[in-house]
Design a protein around this motif. Structure first.
Motif, PDB file in Angstrom:
ATOM      1  N   VAL B 114      34.656 -30.419  11.964  1.00  0.00           N
ATOM      2  CA  VAL B 114      34.293 -29.985  10.612  1.00  0.00           C
ATOM      3  C   VAL B 114      34.257 -28.461  10.558  1.00  0.00           C
ATOM      4  O   VAL B 114      34.776 -27.839   9.629  1.00  0.00           O
ATOM      5  CB  VAL B 114      32.938 -30.596  10.184  1.00  0.00           C
ATOM      6  N   THR B 220      39.436 -32.489   7.513  1.00  0.00           N
ATOM      7  CA  THR B 220      38.506 -31.587   6.834  1.00  0.00           C
ATOM      8  C   THR B 220      39.268 -30.469   6.144  1.00  0.00           C
ATOM      9  O   THR B 220      38.979 -30.119   5.000  1.00  0.00           O
ATOM     10  CB  THR B 220      37.514 -30.974   7.842  1.00  0.00           C
ATOM     11  N   LEU B 256      33.519 -33.650   2.189  1.00  0.00           N
ATOM     12  CA  LEU B 256      33.174 -34.428   3.381  1.00  0.00           C
ATOM     13  C   LEU B 256      33.221 -35.935   3.135  1.00  0.00           C
ATOM     14  O   LEU B 256      33.172 -36.714   4.081  1.00  0.00           O
ATOM     15  CB  LEU B 256      31.797 -34.028   3.909  1.00  0.00           C
TER      16      LEU B 256
END
Lengths: 328, 339
Positions: B114, B220, B256
């Motif tokens: 991430v 991501t 997300l």
């Protein structure tokens, strides 16, 4: 993608001048006036040419993809002429020379049995590429047929095929592959089958998804109206339009097939000794990790570079085929 | 929504029945007869017959299947051909090791993935973006077992700072409570054991998590880029909200959502990767056990593990699918959903 959904419809000249006029003003993919059904077969033959050419230009403008393509061609060359250029016999042992570090005599050093690692890495290229290509061909052939039937036929046949694909996807592919190996027995031929079978669902899903979207197009309805058989519609009208997506997936598929081959080899289920295979070399030299690191370095590097090249080429092809991100 | 949930849950049943049939036929129909392998080359015809009868292999395959399934539903997965002990118990003893490894791997993959993905998207076309892409590319291309070997070579062989394999120094092994060594050591106040278990976990977790890290980074990045292009981000910026807040609060949260699904799916995929990682690091989990059992033709064990992994995999897929539907209200599931 949209560009590939519509072959340029150049309808046959019609005796009626009215519809002829309509043809000239017609936009791409637009519905023809009622009663006028174009015959697309001839246009299909000329359509791919310029598109493939455009794709090719876009691909070679992508430096990473170009380098990968050259590297892959180099690997293919090595795979073909490999056996004639190895400095040593890749399968002859020489205990007097075991575990020698890299030197001018043995570029990559020797392994625990005194075999020349450089020669074995070269010999392994043929195994990895062959297994990769064969496994993808198996998966592709069966996957395309199943996906095409499921997507085109729909109904219960679709449900049955896709549920079976779901079942195969419910087991992590490497676990399914080694379970298959347990059933089939060791050996590189069995590895090809195992790796090929476990990747069928991916292709079946992609082909089915594409067919579902393509078959809604008017030109498919048109092809059906003029009396084409289902078989002909699938292979002549639908699949060519899904071809680009399939090629991208297959290129990436080769990289995972090479990885899986190496994994099976590493676990001792792939080629049987003394044949050279990169994963198998790693598996057998594991015990010498601190004593002779070179035995593990080069075969692994060969796998990584090969997989990297197919991944980059696949990414490049995907970009080249996507008109939106095409490099001008 | 409720209709979708029920439909999705019910879909699991035929899939699991199918998986059990596939695995069972692979092990009992298509596999070579295990008797000569288990009993050795010098087994007599008589001892083979006795052995086959003792293991229920002489009954018709259909009967064998139903016996197996009815037992499996009660938690009895049969007995190992070699140790004669319960497969369920053997798996249970090794399972915590695999879960401990997989959890550590997914944590590493998520945090780093991430972070790299967000950095790559926010600083698009910068050096961060290039580095993130390169890292992700290597992550999907490097064979997991070779990565493990290289890490061992570097950190254990060359730098001597991390152990090369195993779960813990046997002298420090905590008494089994949960089976998760770090938790067991911590609740027993065995801090040396806790630290040692942690050190042993680093390399295998890095190895196993690398591929997922690459996938999460890519996902991501693309999801974040997508979100940053949305109108409400422009609105937020126009309102004068600080860039940190725009990215951290408005963009990150929304981008997300798809990443969560990917993380779920990756956790399932890790169970496959554990086969190789555990073999490299002599990690005493179910992955290594599977490989050992396949090499010995210990089919009841293989069958049990594949079924268990499939159950976990399908359950995680289910949770990920349902979680996605809950998290993202924009998704409307019609009763006719494409598989």
């Amino acid at each position: 993608m949209s560009e590939f959904d519509y072959p340029n419809p150049v309808p046959l000249p019609d005796p009626s001048s009215e519809t002829h006029l309509a043809d000239e003003t017609m936009a791409l993919g637009e519905r023809l006036p009622d009663g006028d059904v174009p015959e697309f077969d001839e246009t299909l033959d000329e359509k791919p040419e310029n598109q493939w050419l455009e794709m090719w230009r876009s691909l070679i403008a992508n430096r990473a993809a170009l380098v990968s393509l050259i590297f892959i061609l180099f690997l293919v060359l090595i795979a073909i002429i490999g056996p004639y250029i190895t400095p040593y016999d890749p399968i002859s042992t020489n205990m007097a020379q075991s575990l020698r570090p890299p030197s001018s005599a043995h570029l990559f050093g020797t392994d625990q049995l005194g075999m020349d690692i450089f020669s074995r890495v070269i010999a392994g290229t043929r195994v990895s590429l062959t297994v990769g290509l064969l496994a993808v061909s198996i998966a592709l052939t069966i996957g395309i047929i199943l996906g095409a039937v499921a997507g085109y036929a729909g109904g219960w046949l679709d449900s049955v095929i896709m549920r079976v694909m779901d079942m195969m996807l419910a087991i992590p592919s490497i676990l399914l592959a080694i379970t298959l190996m347990a059933a089939l027995g060791k050996g590189i031929d069995k590895a090809v089958i195992a790796i090929g079978l476990v990747s069928i669902p991916e292709y079946a899903r992609i082909v089915r998804g594409n067919i579902l979207s393509i078959k809604e197009n008017d030109y498919i309805a048109a092809a059906r109206v003029v009396g084409n058989t289902d078989f002909r519609i699938i292979f002549r009208h639908i699949l060519p339009n899904a071809l680009s997506v399939i090629i991208v997936r297959a290129t990436l598929g080769i990289s995972s097939a090479v990885l899986d081959t190496a994994a099976l080899g590493f676990l001792g289920m792939g080629v049987q000794p003394p044949q050279a295979e990169w994963g198998d070399m790693l598996g057998r030299a594991r015990g010498f990790i601190f004593q002779a690191p070179w035995t593990l370095l080069y075969p692994g590097l060969a796998i990584t570079l090969t997989v990297l090249a197919f991944n980059l080429l696949g990414d490049g092809l995907r970009d080249a085929l996507d008109p939106k991100s095409r490099v001008k | 929504m409720l209709k979708y949930v029920i439909k999705r849950v019910l879909m699991v049943i035929p899939v699991m029945i199918g998986v059990s049939i596939i695995v069972f036929s692979l092990m009992r129909v298509f596999s070579p007869d295990p008797a000569p392998i288990v009993l050795g080359q010098h087994a007599t015809q008589e001892s083979i017959t006795t052995w086959r009868h003792a293991n229920g292999l002489d009954a018709p395959v259909i009967n064998q299947y139903f016996t197996y399934i009815s037992h499996a539903l009660k938690g009895d997965l049969g007995t190992s051909y070699y140790t004669k002990s319960s497969v369920a118990r053997e798996i249970g003893a090794r399972f915590p090791a695999t879960i401990e490894l997989a959890v550590a791997a997914i944590l590493f993959a998520t945090v780093l993935g991430v972070l790299l993905g967000v950095m790559a998207a926010v600083k698009k076309n910068s050096i961060f973006d290039a580095a993130g892409s390169l890292f992700a590319l290597i992550g999907v291309s490097i064979p997991i077992f070779w990565l493990g070997i290289m890490l061992i070579m570097l950190f254990a062989g060359f730098l001597h700072i991390l152990p090369s394999g195993g779960r813990i120094n046997v002298m420090l092994e905590p008494a089994h409570v949960t089976g998760f060594y770090m938790i067991d050591a911590a609740i027993q106040g065995n801090w040396d054991g806790f630290k040692d278990a942690g050190w042993h976990l680093i390399l295998p977790a890095l190895t196993l998590g690398m591929y997922s890290m690459a996938i999460i980074t890519r996902m991501t990045r693309s999801s974040m880029l997508d979100t940053l292009g949305q109108d409400y981000i422009r609105t937020a910026r126009a309102k004068g909200i600080s860039e940190t807040k725009v990215i951290g609060k408005h963009a990150l949260r929304n981008s997300l959502i798809p990443v969560t699904t990917v993380i779920g799916l990756q956790f399932g995929a890790l169970l496959g990767g554990a086969l190789l990682t555990e073999s490299v690091f002599s990690w005493p989990g179910i992955g290594k056990y599977t490989v050992d059992s396949i090499l010995k033709s210990d089919f009841p064990v293989v069958q049990g593990i594949v079924l268990l992994v499939a159950v976990i995999f399908v359950t995680i897929n289910l949770i990920a699918d349902l979680g996605y539907a809950f998290l993202d209200p924009r998704i409307k599931y019609s009763s006719k959903k494409e598989g």
